[in-house]
Write a protein that holds these residues in place. Sequence first.
Motif, short mmCIF file in Angstrom:
data_model
loop_
_atom_site.label_atom_id
_atom_site.label_comp_id
_atom_site.label_asym_id
_atom_site.label_seq_id
_atom_site.Cartn_x
_atom_site.Cartn_y
_atom_site.Cartn_z
N ALA A 1 -2.70 7.42 10.77
CA ALA A 1 -2.85 6.94 9.47
C ALA A 1 -1.54 7.24 8.89
O ALA A 1 -1.13 6.26 7.84
CB ALA A 1 -3.69 8.18 8.94
N ALA A 2 -0.63 8.10 9.15
CA ALA A 2 0.81 8.10 8.58
C ALA A 2 1.51 6.78 8.97
O ALA A 2 2.28 6.17 8.02
CB ALA A 2 1.51 9.43 8.87
N GLN A 3 1.26 6.30 9.94
CA GLN A 3 2.31 5.03 10.45
C GLN A 3 1.47 4.10 9.66
O GLN A 3 2.12 3.01 9.40
CB GLN A 3 1.98 4.92 12.00
N HIS A 4 0.28 3.88 9.71
CA HIS A 4 -0.39 2.62 8.80
C HIS A 4 0.00 2.89 7.50
O HIS A 4 0.55 1.69 6.78
CB HIS A 4 -1.84 2.93 9.03
N ARG A 5 0.29 3.86 6.87
CA ARG A 5 0.59 3.90 5.31
C ARG A 5 2.11 3.47 5.40
O ARG A 5 2.63 2.74 4.39
CB ARG A 5 0.70 5.52 4.77
N ARG A 6 2.87 4.02 6.33
CA ARG A 6 4.58 3.44 6.38
C ARG A 6 4.41 1.94 6.88
O ARG A 6 5.27 1.39 5.97
CB ARG A 6 5.22 4.26 7.71
N SER A 7 3.56 1.28 7.25
CA SER A 7 3.57 -0.07 7.51
C SER A 7 3.24 -0.76 6.18
O SER A 7 3.70 -1.77 5.88
CB SER A 7 2.51 -0.36 8.56
N HIS A 8 2.32 -0.22 5.46
CA HIS A 8 2.15 -0.64 4.05
C HIS A 8 3.39 -0.42 3.40
O HIS A 8 3.72 -1.60 2.75
CB HIS A 8 0.88 0.13 3.19
N ASP A 9 4.16 0.57 3.21
CA ASP A 9 5.37 0.57 2.50
C ASP A 9 6.49 -0.66 3.07
O ASP A 9 7.14 -0.99 2.25
CB ASP A 9 6.04 2.18 2.68
N ASP A 10 6.42 -0.78 4.26
CA ASP A 10 7.27 -1.59 4.81
C ASP A 10 6.83 -3.04 4.34
O ASP A 10 7.86 -4.11 3.82
CB ASP A 10 7.24 -1.66 6.47
N TYR A 11 5.55 -3.37 4.41
CA TYR A 11 5.19 -4.59 3.65
C TYR A 11 5.55 -4.91 2.23
O TYR A 11 5.92 -5.94 2.03
CB TYR A 11 3.70 -4.66 3.84
N LEU A 12 5.46 -3.81 1.43
CA LEU A 12 5.81 -4.15 -0.10
C LEU A 12 7.27 -3.90 0.05
O LEU A 12 7.57 -4.91 -0.91
CB LEU A 12 5.10 -2.68 -0.52
N ALA A 13 8.05 -3.47 0.71
CA ALA A 13 9.43 -3.44 0.59
C ALA A 13 9.96 -5.14 1.06
O ALA A 13 10.77 -5.46 0.13
CB ALA A 13 10.21 -2.38 1.48
N ARG A 14 9.34 -5.39 1.96
CA ARG A 14 9.66 -6.80 2.50
C ARG A 14 9.40 -8.13 1.28
O ARG A 14 10.24 -8.73 0.95
CB ARG A 14 9.38 -7.36 3.78
N ARG A 15 8.18 -7.83 0.83
CA ARG A 15 7.92 -8.78 -0.30
C ARG A 15 8.73 -8.61 -1.59
O ARG A 15 9.02 -9.52 -2.19
CB ARG A 15 6.25 -8.57 -0.70
N ALA A 16 8.99 -7.39 -1.70
CA ALA A 16 9.87 -7.07 -2.96
C ALA A 16 11.28 -7.76 -2.93
O ALA A 16 11.97 -8.13 -3.98
CB ALA A 16 10.11 -5.50 -3.23
#
Length: 177
Positions: free
Chosen positions: A97-112
């Motif tokens: 679950a923590a890895q999946h949340r970090r993946s979400h953060d990575d996705y948002l950072a890449r889109r930003a």
Amino acid sequence: MKPESWPQEPATVTEADAAAVSAQLGRPIRGAHAVAWRCPCGQPAVIETEPRLPDGSPFPTTYYLTCPKAASAIGRLEGGGVMKDMNERLATDEDLAAQHRRSHDDYLARRAKLGDVPEIAGVSAGGMPDRVKCLHALVGHALAAGPGVDPCGDEAIEMLPEWWKHSSCASEQEAGE
């Protein structure tokens, strides 16, 4: 089975790439920023898409899986209950679950890096950060980001057959050749 050429550096979308993706999707390509991942057959398979389309619409799916053969194989995984199993594991495995949340953060950072679109702030793709809703989106992110960034996408990639082995992701007829 994971492809050998994973990850790749994003590449400028050429006219040939745009034609191939349009053939893959059955409609014109929209908002393409780069080819984020090219299939071993040579065709674009994941397009990095601008967070705002040319018509002004917000578009949260930064990594759009366009390869119809990969998409079909992923659909079979979804139909086979893989997402249900992943969601059950996300609910009980704190590390996953923590890895999946970090993946979400990575996705948002890449889109930003591509632009700020307030209407989709905090919205990533594929059900992140709390669940698995679309393996297509997670696989697209995993192929673009590389192994170790999107755990559910990585896992799905490992389950896929070598879809590129027998023919191109866009047949000669579809690609207009």
